[in-house]
Structure formats: structure tokens, C-alpha cells
Design a protein around this motif. Structure first.
Motif, PDB file in Angstrom:
ATOM      1  N   SER A  88     -16.957 -15.604  57.113  1.00 50.19           N
ATOM      2  CA  SER A  88     -15.588 -15.897  56.812  1.00 50.19           C
ATOM      3  C   SER A  88     -14.867 -16.910  57.898  1.00 50.19           C
ATOM      4  O   SER A  88     -14.020 -17.656  57.398  1.00 50.19           O
ATOM      5  CB  SER A  88     -14.791 -14.509  56.900  1.00 50.19           C
ATOM      6  N   ALA A  89     -15.387 -16.912  59.105  1.00 48.78           N
ATOM      7  CA  ALA A  89     -14.848 -17.787  60.100  1.00 48.78           C
ATOM      8  C   ALA A  89     -15.049 -19.081  59.569  1.00 48.78           C
ATOM      9  O   ALA A  89     -14.421 -20.182  59.760  1.00 48.78           O
ATOM     10  CB  ALA A  89     -15.261 -17.318  61.277  1.00 48.78           C
ATOM     11  N   LEU A  90     -16.461 -19.455  59.354  1.00 47.09           N
ATOM     12  CA  LEU A  90     -16.710 -20.457  59.031  1.00 47.09           C
ATOM     13  C   LEU A  90     -16.266 -21.302  57.528  1.00 47.09           C
ATOM     14  O   LEU A  90     -15.880 -22.301  57.719  1.00 47.09           O
ATOM     15  CB  LEU A  90     -18.666 -20.627  58.886  1.00 47.09           C
ATOM     16  N   ALA A  91     -15.942 -20.394  56.719  1.00 45.43           N
ATOM     17  CA  ALA A  91     -15.216 -20.589  55.440  1.00 45.43           C
ATOM     18  C   ALA A  91     -14.031 -20.980  56.045  1.00 45.43           C
ATOM     19  O   ALA A  91     -13.472 -22.078  55.298  1.00 45.43           O
ATOM     20  CB  ALA A  91     -15.217 -19.630  54.568  1.00 45.43           C
ATOM     21  N   GLY A  92     -13.464 -20.525  56.702  1.00 44.00           N
ATOM     22  CA  GLY A  92     -11.969 -20.669  57.412  1.00 44.00           C
ATOM     23  C   GLY A  92     -11.966 -22.103  58.073  1.00 44.00           C
ATOM     24  O   GLY A  92     -10.964 -23.122  57.798  1.00 44.00           O
ATOM     25  N   THR A  93     -13.005 -22.574  59.025  1.00 45.07           N
ATOM     26  CA  THR A  93     -12.914 -23.805  59.329  1.00 45.07           C
ATOM     27  C   THR A  93     -13.074 -24.987  58.457  1.00 45.07           C
ATOM     28  O   THR A  93     -12.520 -25.842  58.449  1.00 45.07           O
ATOM     29  CB  THR A  93     -14.385 -23.806  60.370  1.00 45.07           C
ATOM     30  N   PHE A  94     -13.903 -24.670  57.383  1.00 43.01           N
ATOM     31  CA  PHE A  94     -14.172 -25.845  56.437  1.00 43.01           C
ATOM     32  C   PHE A  94     -12.965 -26.025  55.439  1.00 43.01           C
ATOM     33  O   PHE A  94     -12.539 -26.940  55.039  1.00 43.01           O
ATOM     34  CB  PHE A  94     -15.282 -25.485  55.559  1.00 43.01           C
ATOM     35  N   ASP A  95     -12.208 -24.899  55.186  1.00 39.42           N
ATOM     36  CA  ASP A  95     -10.863 -24.739  54.445  1.00 39.42           C
ATOM     37  C   ASP A  95      -9.758 -25.590  55.282  1.00 39.42           C
ATOM     38  O   ASP A  95      -9.258 -26.180  54.685  1.00 39.42           O
ATOM     39  CB  ASP A  95     -10.477 -23.126  54.306  1.00 39.42           C
ATOM     40  N   ALA A  96     -10.041 -25.403  56.641  1.00 39.09           N
ATOM     41  CA  ALA A  96      -8.978 -26.041  57.303  1.00 39.09           C
ATOM     42  C   ALA A  96      -9.363 -27.732  57.560  1.00 39.09           C
ATOM     43  O   ALA A  96      -8.332 -28.383  57.107  1.00 39.09           O
ATOM     44  CB  ALA A  96      -8.918 -25.736  58.673  1.00 39.09           C
ATOM     45  N   LYS A  97     -10.565 -27.945  57.534  1.00 38.84           N
ATOM     46  CA  LYS A  97     -11.212 -29.457  57.305  1.00 38.84           C
ATOM     47  C   LYS A  97     -10.607 -29.853  55.941  1.00 38.84           C
ATOM     48  O   LYS A  97     -10.424 -31.070  55.963  1.00 38.84           O
ATOM     49  CB  LYS A  97     -12.517 -29.298  57.497  1.00 38.84           C
ATOM     50  N   ALA A  98     -11.011 -29.307  54.900  1.00 40.88           N
ATOM     51  CA  ALA A  98     -10.670 -29.525  53.563  1.00 40.88           C
ATOM     52  C   ALA A  98      -9.368 -30.217  53.612  1.00 40.88           C
ATOM     53  O   ALA A  98      -8.768 -31.079  52.881  1.00 40.88           O
ATOM     54  CB  ALA A  98     -11.150 -28.362  52.623  1.00 40.88           C
ATOM     55  N   ARG A  99      -8.252 -29.353  53.992  1.00 41.71           N
ATOM     56  CA  ARG A  99      -6.915 -29.779  53.939  1.00 41.71           C
ATOM     57  C   ARG A  99      -6.284 -30.921  54.792  1.00 41.71           C
ATOM     58  O   ARG A  99      -5.922 -31.753  54.335  1.00 41.71           O
ATOM     59  CB  ARG A  99      -5.979 -28.547  54.438  1.00 41.71           C
ATOM     60  N   ALA A 100      -7.131 -31.064  55.925  1.00 41.08           N
ATOM     61  CA  ALA A 100      -7.008 -32.368  56.776  1.00 41.08           C
ATOM     62  C   ALA A 100      -7.434 -33.554  56.132  1.00 41.08           C
ATOM     63  O   ALA A 100      -6.931 -34.511  56.153  1.00 41.08           O
ATOM     64  CB  ALA A 100      -7.659 -31.891  58.082  1.00 41.08           C
ATOM     65  N   TRP A 101      -8.748 -33.260  55.367  1.00 43.93           N
ATOM     66  CA  TRP A 101      -9.261 -34.506  54.895  1.00 43.93           C
ATOM     67  C   TRP A 101      -8.941 -34.754  53.418  1.00 43.93           C
ATOM     68  O   TRP A 101      -9.759 -35.243  52.683  1.00 43.93           O
ATOM     69  CB  TRP A 101     -10.731 -34.146  55.052  1.00 43.93           C
ATOM     70  N   ASP A 102      -7.824 -34.049  52.864  1.00 44.17           N
ATOM     71  CA  ASP A 102      -7.676 -34.258  51.355  1.00 44.17           C
ATOM     72  C   ASP A 102      -7.265 -35.468  51.096  1.00 44.17           C
ATOM     73  O   ASP A 102      -7.550 -35.832  50.038  1.00 44.17           O
ATOM     74  CB  ASP A 102      -6.466 -33.294  51.173  1.00 44.17           C
ATOM     75  N   GLY A 103      -6.949 -36.298  51.735  1.00 47.00           N
ATOM     76  CA  GLY A 103      -6.700 -37.720  51.517  1.00 47.00           C
ATOM     77  C   GLY A 103      -7.835 -38.952  52.029  1.00 47.00           C
ATOM     78  O   GLY A 103      -7.462 -40.028  51.572  1.00 47.00           O
ATOM     79  N   VAL A 104      -8.820 -38.294  52.340  1.00 50.37           N
ATOM     80  CA  VAL A 104     -10.063 -39.287  52.302  1.00 50.37           C
ATOM     81  C   VAL A 104     -11.039 -39.438  51.412  1.00 50.37           C
ATOM     82  O   VAL A 104     -11.374 -38.399  50.847  1.00 50.37           O
ATOM     83  CB  VAL A 104     -10.964 -38.636  53.935  1.00 50.37           C
ATOM     84  N   VAL A 105     -10.725 -40.545  50.661  1.00 48.99           N
ATOM     85  CA  VAL A 105     -11.602 -40.817  49.538  1.00 48.99           C
ATOM     86  C   VAL A 105     -12.965 -41.454  49.684  1.00 48.99           C
ATOM     87  O   VAL A 105     -12.995 -42.299  50.685  1.00 48.99           O
ATOM     88  CB  VAL A 105     -10.809 -41.766  48.623  1.00 48.99           C
ATOM     89  N   LYS A 106     -13.860 -40.696  49.155  1.00 51.03           N
ATOM     90  CA  LYS A 106     -15.105 -41.342  49.222  1.00 51.03           C
ATOM     91  C   LYS A 106     -15.896 -41.251  47.838  1.00 51.03           C
ATOM     92  O   LYS A 106     -15.369 -40.804  46.971  1.00 51.03           O
ATOM     93  CB  LYS A 106     -15.918 -40.255  50.243  1.00 51.03           C
ATOM     94  N   SER A 107     -17.104 -41.822  48.136  1.00 51.79           N
ATOM     95  CA  SER A 107     -17.818 -41.927  46.734  1.00 51.79           C
ATOM     96  C   SER A 107     -18.688 -40.502  46.811  1.00 51.79           C
ATOM     97  O   SER A 107     -19.262 -39.930  47.675  1.00 51.79           O
ATOM     98  CB  SER A 107     -19.247 -43.064  47.022  1.00 51.79           C
ATOM     99  N   GLY A 108     -18.579 -40.172  45.675  1.00 57.16           N
ATOM    100  CA  GLY A 108     -19.431 -38.946  44.953  1.00 57.16           C
ATOM    101  C   GLY A 108     -20.950 -39.305  44.904  1.00 57.16           C
ATOM    102  O   GLY A 108     -21.258 -40.356  44.733  1.00 57.16           O
ATOM    103  N   ARG A 109     -21.765 -38.173  45.120  1.00 60.33           N
ATOM    104  CA  ARG A 109     -23.071 -38.542  44.922  1.00 60.33           C
ATOM    105  C   ARG A 109     -23.866 -37.464  44.444  1.00 60.33           C
ATOM    106  O   ARG A 109     -23.720 -36.551  44.741  1.00 60.33           O
ATOM    107  CB  ARG A 109     -23.947 -38.773  46.290  1.00 60.33           C
TER     108      ARG A 109
END
Length: 475
Positions: free
Chosen positions: A175-196
């Protein structure tokens, strides 16, 4: 009642003689264990692995609960019960840990483990009552410490209690790791990249979107582990040898479970069908399976972290991983994704342990599954290392991840799958021709859309804007 033989040891001797139903055994004079444990040590010099501490604690708590219950029923003298309880408290406080010496790979069902605990508690209790180690006349490991019990109901109960103690740590770590990635997801919402997909160019995606999938997967994995716990709180203790409760007072089952509930702080109930609780290891298979699923998700996510962090100059490089140690003994300055590599190794081990648990669970016959010692160790080991690995990965890698926004944008603007947005205008075949031309010539999809697709520069830029393509809609 027949008088029990006393242990014999000369003053200053390094060994003493104890007896069990098979005869005399030499035991180290300083050992709290007795003859049956000594036989197990001789019989099973297999791995050097010992019972997991949580499994030992769980077994000791059962002995403590049983002593209290049997004393309350007037079946065990309170003087003996108090001495057994004092020793149990000593063990639970961390003392006498070196006395649990039976190898993980031992006689079926865990009789050797059960007797190891019985003997340690009995011998130390005898000392507390003014006697010597091995003085069965004061406290007997079978008649007193093991009263109203059998290995066959003690061990599956101990596995349940140990798992209930360890599993919350796995849930919290995931759950803590999920929370870490959830925070990263919000911080990186504007970072556009190529899907693969297939490791080949795909349509653009935001890094925040990608990482939000990791967070959701780990949250679901924690939920699966949580969902496997309720059945573990249903105990077959009191069933004694085969589930019938022979040699246990009719009031014992309900009372000993209540006592364990007080000791552990975990809601526990007597099994409605003690025969099922003693025959089947299915609840352990369910928990182990949830750990396996979590491990597989961690393998996938950790692998993605390694891929996205590959480089620094010749890999994808969209993520920057925190350096934790030098990565090479020969290449100066090299830094490797060490924490993700560790996570992968632990995950492989958890998957393998699950396979052993599954096979062991299928190995029961009739009233008993004799493979319980293996299940006890492998399940506790999996719970323990998975929680530790996830916590370490979270602290030493996930929280320190950084996005390389420029590199991500570079790839997003160059993925040939941008042409997917042209399919509603030009058709699948027409868009495919533009992709082929881009691959062959190195020219951008935007330029070719203008030249071959008949789009104006403004139309092409709008239709092929990478950020815009990360949202639902048609070009």
C-alpha cells in the motif's frame, strides 16, 4: 500415576541424560530442550534452517493459551500453569531463541517442532519451580505443556497465527509503494512520452498515466492479500489428533480460542468444522497465491522501472533512478538499477515458494497433511522477504525516481505511432503508408502528413500533438 524419571547430569558435566518413550538420549547440559528434540537434531541435519521466529512465537502463544485454559478448567495445577506462562513470556520477549533447533525439513506434521517447544517450556518451567532441567516430575512436556493438544491441531493453528502476524506488513508495504507511485503519477501528469507495446513505438501516453497503472496494480495486490486473511482466523485448535477433540475438555475449544484472541489482539473463532480445518491447507494456498500475484506485479513494475531508467546515454532514459551503490567492479562510474534487481530476485523466490506450498497442500491424506512444516517455513519466509523487499525498493528507489521530461518529449514527438491519429482522416492504409515512409526516410510524421496526407501545417500540428493524443477523442 507412574513416577517420571529424572534427568541425570553430573555436576559440571557438559551433557545430561534424558529419557523419552524410545529410551535415553544425551542432551547438552545447557540445553532447555530434551530427548525428543535431540533425536530430531540427529535425524534431520538437512539445511541448517530453523523455524521462522513468527512460527515459534505462534506456537508459544498456543502453549500459553492452553496452560491458562486448562488451569481455568481445573485440569492443570495453577503452579505449573504460572511457570509455563512465565517461560512463554520469556520466549516472547526474545529469550531462549537459540533453543529452537529443529531443522525446517523434519518429521511430517511438525511433531519435532511441537515437542521442541514443549520441552523448552517444560524444562525452563521446572527450573522456575526449583527443579532441574529435564525434571518431568515437576513439569512434563507431554502431559502438562501439551495438555489437550496434538501436533495435528497445534501446527496448523500456529501457521495461521504466524501468517496473521506477518501479512499486515506485506499489505502495508504494498500500500505504501502504491501511495508512492500515486504521488509520482500526479506529479508527472504533464510529462508526455511515447507509449510502447511489444517494446515498439505506440501512441503517446503521459508518464503520470503509465505510473498510475502501477499504483492501481499494487493497491489491488494489497487487497488480494487482505482478502486471504479472514479464513486464517478460523482455528481448528481443540480438535487434537483427528478433529474429534479426544483428551480435551468439552469446554476447551471455545475457551482456548478466546484466550488466543486476547493474547494476539486478532479476532479469532473456532472452526465450525474442525475436520476441514485440520485436513485442508487451502487457506495457506490462498494467501500464498495472493503473494505470488503480488510478486508477479512487482516483477513487471520493477522491470518497467529498469527499462525506463536504462541508459544513461544508450537506453530509454525517461526515468532517472537514484544511485545507491557503484554498479561495476571494472567500469568506473557505472550505476545499476540495484533495488529493482533485488526486488526481482525476491519476487522469483516468492513465486517458487508458492509452488512448494501448493504441492505441499496437495500432499495431505485423510485426517492430516504431514507437509505442514514446509508450508510453515515457506509461507512465513515469503511474507517476511516480500514485505522487506517492497519497503526497501520504495525507500531506496521509488521515492527517489525523477522524470527526464525532455527525453520523454523527444520520444513522444518521434514515435511513428503518431500516425494512428491520421487513420480517421486518411484510413488505416493511408496512415500506414506515412509510417512506412517515415521509417524509410527518417522524416517526421508531421511533415509527411502535410506532404502525403493533404493536411495543412496547422491541421497536422493539431492532429499530431502528442499531449492531445493522450486523451480520448478522434483526430
Amino acid at each position: 500415576m507412574a513416577r517420571q524419571p529424572r534427568a541425570r547430569a553430573a555436576r559440571g558435566a557438559r551433557t545430561r541424560i534424558e529419557r523419552d518413550t524410545m529410551g535415553e538420549m544425551t542432551v547438552p547440559a545447557t540445553a532447555l530442550y530434551g530427548a525428543q528434540t535431540a533425536r530430531a537434531v540427529e535425524n534431520f541435519p538437512i539445511s541448517g534452517l530453523r523455524a521462522h521466529p513468527a512460527f515459534v512465537d505462534a506456537t508459544v502463544r498456543i502453549k500459553l493459551a492452553a496452560a491458562r485454559t486448562n488451569a481455568g478448567l481445573g485440569l492443570l495445577p495453577r503452579r505449573k500453569a504460572r511457570a509455563i506462562e512465565q517461560v512463554a513470556r520469556e520466549v516472547l520477549a526474545g529469550r531462549h531463541r537459540d533453543q529452537f533447533v529443529v531443522d525446517v525439513y523434519q518429521a511430517g506434521a511438525g511433531t519435532s517442532h511441537n515437542m521442541n517447544v514443549n520441552e523448552v517450556l517444560a524444562n525452563r518451567a521446572a527450573e522456575l519451580l526449583g527443579g532441574r532441567r529435564g525434571d518431568r516430575a515437576l513439569v512434563d512436556p507431554n502431559d502438562d505443556v501439551n495438555m489437550a493438544q496434538s501436533t495435528n491441531d497445534v501446527v496448523p493453528t500456529a501457521i495461521r497465527l504466524a501468517a496473521l502476524e506477518l501479512a499486515p506488513e506485506v499489505i502495508a508495504a504494498l500500500s505504501a509503494l502504491a501511495g508512492t507511485f500515486d504521488a509520482k503519477a500526479r506529479a508527472w501528469d504533464g510529462v508526455v512520452k511515447s507509449g510502447r507495446t511489444h517494446l515498439m513505438d505506440a501512441t503517446p501516453i503521459r508518464l503520470g498515466q503509465e505510473v498510475s497503472g502501477w499504483a492501481a496494480a499494487l493497491g489491488a495486490a494489497a487487497g488480494r492479500v487482505r482478502d486471504a486473511l479472514p479464513e486464517l482466523s478460523v482455528l481448528g485448535l481443540g480438535g487434537t489428533a483427528v478433529g474429534t477433540g479426544l483428551n480435551a475438555d468439552a469446554r476447551y475449544r471455545a475457551r482456548v480460542v478466546r484466550e488466543l484472541e486476547r493474547l494476539t489482539g486478532v479476532p479469532l473463532t473456532p472452526a465450525p468444522n474442525p475436520f476441514y480445518a485440520m485436513q485442508s491447507l487451502a487457506p495457506f494456498v490462498a494467501l500464498s497465491g495472493a503473494l505470488r500475484t503480488a510478486a508477479l506485479e512487482l516483477l513487471r513494475i520493477g522491470g518497467d522501472v529498469r527499462l525506463l531508467g536504462s541508459g544513461p546515454n544508450t537506453g530509454l532514459g525517461e526515468l532517472r533512478l537514484p544511485p545507491v551503490q557503484p554498479g561495476s567492479s571494472i567500469m568506473p562510474g557505472k550505476v545499476n538499477p540495484s533495488m529493482a534487481e533485488m526486488l526481482a530476485m525476491v519476487s522469483y523466490q516468492v513465486v517458487a515458494l508458492d509452488g512448494a506450498v501448493a504441492w505441499a497442500a496437495s500432499g495431505g491424506q485423510l485426517e492430516l497433511n504431514v507437509m505442514m512444516p514446509l508450508v510453515a517455513f515457506d509461507l512465513c519466509h515469503a511474507l517476511d522477504i516480500l514485505a522487506r523487499a517492497v519497503r526497501a525498493f520504495d525507500a531506496r528507489c521509488a521515492r527517489g525516481l525523477e522524470a527526464d521530461r525532455e527525453r520523454a518529449r523527444h520520444y513522444a514527438e518521434r514515435t511513428v505511432s503518431l500516425a494512428t491519429a491520421l487513420a480517421p482522416r486518411l484510413g488505416y492504409a493511408g496512415a500506414a503508408e506515412i509510417v512506412k515512409a517515415s521509417v524509410a526516410t527518417g522524416r517526421s510524421i508531421v511533415d509527411l502528413a502535410i506532404e502525403k496526407g493533404g493536411l495543412t501545417p496547422a491541421q497536422a500540428r493539431r492532429a499530431l500533438d502528442a499531449a492531445r493524443l493522450t486523451r480520448p477523442g478522434r483526430g
